[in-house]
Design a protein around this motif. Sequence first.
Motif, PDB file in Angstrom:
ATOM      1  N   VAL A   1      45.069  65.554  44.074  1.00 56.20           N
ATOM      2  CA  VAL A   1      43.935  65.628  45.020  1.00 56.20           C
ATOM      3  C   VAL A   1      44.398  65.148  46.401  1.00 56.20           C
ATOM      4  O   VAL A   1      44.993  64.079  46.522  1.00 56.20           O
TER       5      VAL A   1
ATOM      6  N   ALA B   1      46.011  63.410  40.406  1.00 57.31           N
ATOM      7  CA  ALA B   1      47.123  62.960  41.271  1.00 57.31           C
ATOM      8  C   ALA B   1      47.373  63.938  42.409  1.00 57.31           C
ATOM      9  O   ALA B   1      47.875  63.564  43.469  1.00 57.31           O
TER      10      ALA B   1
ATOM     11  N   PHE C   1      41.891  53.048  37.970  1.00 55.34           N
ATOM     12  CA  PHE C   1      42.449  54.299  37.459  1.00 55.34           C
ATOM     13  C   PHE C   1      43.099  54.045  36.106  1.00 55.34           C
ATOM     14  O   PHE C   1      43.747  53.028  35.912  1.00 55.34           O
TER      15      PHE C   1
HETATM   16  C1  LIG Z   1      43.475  60.418  44.025  1.00 57.98           C
HETATM   17  C2  LIG Z   1      44.825  59.765  43.994  1.00 57.98           C
HETATM   18  C3  LIG Z   1      45.957  60.576  43.882  1.00 57.98           C
HETATM   19  C4  LIG Z   1      47.233  59.997  43.914  1.00 57.98           C
HETATM   20  N1  LIG Z   1      48.332  60.801  43.808  1.00 57.98           N
HETATM   21  C5  LIG Z   1      49.563  60.222  43.908  1.00 57.98           C
HETATM   22  C6  LIG Z   1      50.741  61.022  43.841  1.00 57.98           C
HETATM   23  O1  LIG Z   1      50.658  62.243  43.699  1.00 57.98           O
HETATM   24  N2  LIG Z   1      51.943  60.422  43.947  1.00 57.98           N
HETATM   25  C7  LIG Z   1      52.071  59.052  44.114  1.00 57.98           C
HETATM   26  O2  LIG Z   1      53.178  58.538  44.215  1.00 57.98           O
HETATM   27  N3  LIG Z   1      50.972  58.255  44.176  1.00 57.98           N
HETATM   28  C8  LIG Z   1      49.740  58.825  44.077  1.00 57.98           C
HETATM   29  N4  LIG Z   1      48.624  58.041  44.135  1.00 57.98           N
HETATM   30  C9  LIG Z   1      48.829  56.615  44.496  1.00 57.98           C
HETATM   31  C10 LIG Z   1      48.908  55.780  43.216  1.00 57.98           C
HETATM   32  O3  LIG Z   1      47.615  55.290  42.974  1.00 57.98           O
HETATM   33  C11 LIG Z   1      49.829  54.566  43.397  1.00 57.98           C
HETATM   34  O4  LIG Z   1      49.485  53.881  44.536  1.00 57.98           O
HETATM   35  C12 LIG Z   1      51.273  55.034  43.465  1.00 57.98           C
HETATM   36  O5  LIG Z   1      51.582  55.527  42.190  1.00 57.98           O
HETATM   37  C13 LIG Z   1      52.235  53.902  43.803  1.00 57.98           C
HETATM   38  O6  LIG Z   1      51.916  52.745  43.031  1.00 57.98           O
HETATM   39  P1  LIG Z   1      52.127  51.300  43.693  1.00 57.98           P
HETATM   40  O7  LIG Z   1      51.552  51.394  45.087  1.00 57.98           O
HETATM   41  O8  LIG Z   1      51.359  50.339  42.807  1.00 57.98           O
HETATM   42  O9  LIG Z   1      53.627  51.083  43.680  1.00 57.98           O
HETATM   43  C14 LIG Z   1      47.362  58.598  44.050  1.00 57.98           C
HETATM   44  C15 LIG Z   1      46.208  57.784  44.106  1.00 57.98           C
HETATM   45  C16 LIG Z   1      44.950  58.375  44.078  1.00 57.98           C
HETATM   46  C17 LIG Z   1      43.731  57.489  44.119  1.00 57.98           C
END
Ligand SMILES: Cc1cc2nc3c(=O)[nH]c(=O)nc-3n(C[C@H](O)[C@H](O)[C@H](O)COP(=O)(O)O)c2cc1C
Length: 269
Positions: A106, A104, A58
């Motif tokens: 989705v 984000a 991403f």
């Molecule tokens: C399609 C998609 C949507 C995401 N939307 C969010 C979101 O709205 N909020 C969030 O905190 N993480 C979201 N993530 C997860 C992030 O990829 C990421 O895991 C999160 O920001 C935490 O990062 P970390 O696990 O490296 O600390 C989303 C990931 C994907 C693939």
Amino acid sequence: METIRLNRSNLAEWQKKARPNVMALGCFDGLHHGHCAVINTAFQKANEKQVPLAVMSFFPHPKTVISNGKIHVHYLMPLAEKEAKLRKMGVDTFYIVEFDKGFAGVAPEQFAAQYLNGLGVVHAVAGFDFSYGARGAGNMDRLKSDSGGRIDVTKVAKVELRGEKISSSCIRERLLNGKVAELPDLLGQFYETQCEWNGDRFILYPYYTLPGPGRYRVTLKNLSGSVQTEVSVLNDGTTLQCTDEIPFIGKLSIVWKKQIVEARKLRIS
Ligand SMILES: Cc1cc2nc3c(=O)[nH]c(=O)nc-3n(C[C@H](O)[C@H](O)[C@H](O)COP(=O)(O)O)c2cc1C
Ligand SMILES: Nc1ncnc2c1ncn2[C@@H]1O[C@H](COP(=O)(O)OP(=O)(O)OP(=O)(O)O)[C@@H](O)[C@H]1O
């Protein structure tokens, strides 16, 4: 390896072209030992199933988008370097998904349906803490059901060093604190930054992070050779000074070996 920049407007086109594959999921900034465990696991699965290996990453980093720009991610490598390393690891398709507020939001089930099922994923591999979907609500324990039972899932256990999870964040922290000598245990090699020496100053290429201010033992290398020397990162965190004459002009790599003088003790001529 084919690199595909994916977004909502071209998703349908790439869904049509998709073939069954095993996919590794995550940001993979730095390609550290934890990342390599995920990608190598996916590589083995792809071989077992005799299907291509895909990686889905991403960009920009989700943390920046989700925090509305409040969190500045100090990238460890540009996408071009990540691409080159993934190619060497045997990846066949590298998807870079445009991570914006719309993406984000989705829902986890939608992400699984549109970006995994829809892209031919038959087996997904990610680490124990991978999250997906709005609010990060999706995780590796629900991914199979989110895919309607159609995707097998392998959750890779935490790869740690002395009890600490190896992560891009902990590497960034050590880098900014000057602890470059500890990075081979996390990255598998010393951290390297690509830059230009124009005869007067160093110009760092984008999406690398310099170590924190201080003087460092380094290797400077380019296609014609390498020299061991010392480079200081000045207190502005961006200006580099070399103690020796640099015998080449143009693109070079700085291999950061060891901090020898901390910032506060740095006397700049
Ligand atoms: C399609 C998609 C949507 C995401 N939307 C969010 C979101 O709205 N909020 C969030 O905190 N993480 C979201 N993530 C997860 C992030 O990829 C990421 O895991 C999160 O920001 C935490 O990062 P970390 O696990 O490296 O600390 C989303 C990931 C994907 C693939
Ligand atoms: N130490 C680890 N052990 C096992 N899996 C890991 C480890 N670190 C990351 N992963 C997995 O590798 C993939 C990519 O990780 P990602 O880059 O998203 O997280 P990260 O390395 O923790 O970076 P950051 O610190 O920026 O969140 C994800 O599937 C994640 O779960």
